[in-house]
Motif scaffolding. Structure first.
Motif, PDB file in Angstrom:
ATOM      1  N   SER A   1       0.823  -1.212   0.000  1.00  0.00           N
ATOM      2  CA  SER A   1       0.000   0.000   0.000  1.00  0.00           C
ATOM      3  C   SER A   1       0.855   1.258   0.000  1.00  0.00           C
ATOM      4  O   SER A   1       0.494   2.265  -0.614  1.00  0.00           O
TER       5      SER A   1
ATOM      6  N   LEU B   1       2.021   1.642  -3.585  1.00  0.00           N
ATOM      7  CA  LEU B   1       0.878   1.915  -4.455  1.00  0.00           C
ATOM      8  C   LEU B   1       0.359   3.335  -4.246  1.00  0.00           C
ATOM      9  O   LEU B   1       0.065   4.049  -5.218  1.00  0.00           O
ATOM     10  N   LEU B   2       0.258   3.754  -2.979  1.00  0.00           N
ATOM     11  CA  LEU B   2      -0.221   5.104  -2.699  1.00  0.00           C
ATOM     12  C   LEU B   2       0.775   6.150  -3.189  1.00  0.00           C
ATOM     13  O   LEU B   2       0.382   7.224  -3.641  1.00  0.00           O
TER      14      LEU B   2
ATOM     15  N   ASN C   1      -3.445  13.003  -4.257  1.00  0.00           N
ATOM     16  CA  ASN C   1      -3.135  12.357  -2.995  1.00  0.00           C
ATOM     17  C   ASN C   1      -4.264  11.416  -2.586  1.00  0.00           C
ATOM     18  O   ASN C   1      -5.367  11.840  -2.269  1.00  0.00           O
ATOM     19  N   TRP C   2      -3.965  10.097  -2.620  1.00  0.00           N
ATOM     20  CA  TRP C   2      -4.937   9.090  -2.216  1.00  0.00           C
ATOM     21  C   TRP C   2      -4.711   8.612  -0.790  1.00  0.00           C
ATOM     22  O   TRP C   2      -5.393   7.698  -0.325  1.00  0.00           O
ATOM     23  N   THR C   3      -3.783   9.215  -0.100  1.00  0.00           N
ATOM     24  CA  THR C   3      -3.478   8.765   1.257  1.00  0.00           C
ATOM     25  C   THR C   3      -4.682   8.916   2.173  1.00  0.00           C
ATOM     26  O   THR C   3      -4.988   8.018   2.975  1.00  0.00           O
TER      27      THR C   3
ATOM     28  N   TYR D   1       2.665   5.798  -5.813  1.00  0.00           N
ATOM     29  CA  TYR D   1       2.509   5.832  -7.271  1.00  0.00           C
ATOM     30  C   TYR D   1       1.253   6.603  -7.660  1.00  0.00           C
ATOM     31  O   TYR D   1       1.281   7.466  -8.549  1.00  0.00           O
ATOM     32  N   LEU D   2       0.128   6.314  -6.984  1.00  0.00           N
ATOM     33  CA  LEU D   2      -1.114   7.006  -7.297  1.00  0.00           C
ATOM     34  C   LEU D   2      -1.030   8.485  -6.968  1.00  0.00           C
ATOM     35  O   LEU D   2      -1.547   9.333  -7.695  1.00  0.00           O
ATOM     36  N   GLY D   3      -0.369   8.793  -5.845  1.00  0.00           N
ATOM     37  CA  GLY D   3      -0.254  10.188  -5.440  1.00  0.00           C
ATOM     38  C   GLY D   3       0.541  11.011  -6.425  1.00  0.00           C
ATOM     39  O   GLY D   3       0.268  12.200  -6.638  1.00  0.00           O
ATOM     40  N   SER D   4       1.549  10.406  -7.043  1.00  0.00           N
ATOM     41  CA  SER D   4       2.386  11.148  -7.989  1.00  0.00           C
ATOM     42  C   SER D   4       1.708  11.332  -9.335  1.00  0.00           C
ATOM     43  O   SER D   4       2.145  12.143 -10.144  1.00  0.00           O
ATOM     44  N   ARG D   5       0.603  10.600  -9.599  1.00  0.00           N
ATOM     45  CA  ARG D   5      -0.022  10.668 -10.909  1.00  0.00           C
ATOM     46  C   ARG D   5      -1.444  11.229 -10.874  1.00  0.00           C
ATOM     47  O   ARG D   5      -1.851  11.926 -11.793  1.00  0.00           O
ATOM     48  N   THR D   6      -2.195  10.899  -9.857  1.00  0.00           N
ATOM     49  CA  THR D   6      -3.615  11.285  -9.847  1.00  0.00           C
ATOM     50  C   THR D   6      -4.004  12.031  -8.584  1.00  0.00           C
ATOM     51  O   THR D   6      -5.177  12.103  -8.259  1.00  0.00           O
TER      52      THR D   6
END
Length: 318
Positions: free
Chosen positions: A232, A235-236, A245-247, A238-243
């Motif tokens: 996690s 993954l977070l 902050n999913w934290t 990676y997602l945060g850098s592209r779409t």
């Protein structure tokens, strides 16, 4: 790098400590009351960490730049976490499965009385082979029974452990990660997993599995949460850098999973299933149970205050 080092350190410590506690029943005997006390306190810690740490931190993380929380995003994240654990518990819960009917042994017909039994007679009974066949059938049935009980039990706990890892990974990822938050989640998880590891090993011992296989089951359970935390975290990131902050979303989802575990899987009511089968001397009275629960609920907030962790302290610039 600070967040990565922290998550690796906490994950290794969590996995090793959980495994060390889990194999203790192989050498020592723990009373049911001691396990119940630790489980009750850990249940309070899960509630306190979810309500007082993870969910408030997640709400702040998903708030809009002007400080207005997104109500629908918060609600959906919590509902998703709670529902996810509900579905997983229904499909992978470690309930005792029904055992299949035992294998029927071959029926051997005795030769008619008066007939001479010779070594070359194909219908003659070889008592030694019959005894061996019966022994093999019993051994196969015993191994099948052990697998039927042990594998679903471990699988259900591994699914829960992977979900627990989400909270630890989210607490150390992104710009909102801080040391005190990660430590509070780590503390709640390590106390929560300890009685679960003891219960898993005790249950596996009752199936007469070889000790080497029991250690393997405990190891898989123990390191499922560290694996989930590391997965996690990356993954977070990676997602945060592209779409974005999913934290915050991940923390709210993990908060929902914590609430499910603390209120449904391990209910906090006075008549929970944890002590329903215990003898009267091993049960907790209401005062003991409430004391352990309340102290566990407030401990994360107290520790957070001592460590200087205040919600909104790192988010003033948003």
């Amino acid at each position: 790098m600070d967040g990565l080092f922290r998550i690796i350190l906490l994950s290794v410590a969590l996995g090793v400590s959980s495994f060390a506690v889990g194999i203790l029943p192989l050498s020592f005997t723990f009373s049911a009351k001691n396990r119940l006390q630790l489980s009750t306190f850990g249940n309070g810690l899960l509630l306190g960490t979810a309500l007082g740490v993870i969910i408030p931190e997640g709400i702040e993380a998903v708030s809009s730049p002007n400080g207005t929380p997104s109500g629908s995003r918060i609600a959906l994240s919590l509902i998703f976490g709670f529902t996810f654990m509900l579905i997983m518990e229904q499909f992978f819960a470690p309930h005792s499965p029904s055992l299949p009917p035992p294998r029927s042994e071959p029926v051997f017909q005795l030769p008619p009385l008066g007939d001479e039994v010779t070594d070359n007679d194909p219908d003659a009974i070889d008592m030694e082979n019959l005894s061996t066949l019966r022994h093999e059938n019993r051994a196969h049935a015993g191994h099948l029974t052990q697998s039927i009980i042990a594998h679903p039990l471990t699988l259900g706990l591994v699914i829960h452990s992977l979900a627990d890892g989400l909270a630890l990974g989210a607490s150390a990822s992104g710009e909102h990660g801080d040391t005190s938050l990660s430590f509070l989640v780590f503390l709640a998880l390590i106390i929560h997993k300890s009685p679960t590891a003891l219960a898993l090993t005790s249950s596996l011992l009752s199936t007469s599995l070889p000790r080497a296989e029991i250690r393997m089951h405990v190891a898989v359970f123990s390191f499922a949460t560290p694996f989930g935390a590391l997965a996690s975290f990356f993954l977070l990131g990676y997602l945060g850098s592209r779409t974005g902050n999913w934290t915050g979303v991940a923390m709210l989802v993990s908060g929902g999973t914590f609430l499910y575990v603390a209120t449904v899987i391990q209910p906090i009511g006075a008549h929970s299933h944890d002590d329903s089968d215990a003898v009267p001397s091993e049960k907790l009275d209401k005062v003991q149970r409430l004391s352990l629960l309340v102290s566990g609920i407030f401990l994360p907030f107290v520790i957070g205050s001592l460590f200087g962790h205040e919600h909104g302290a790192g988010h003033a610039d948003h």
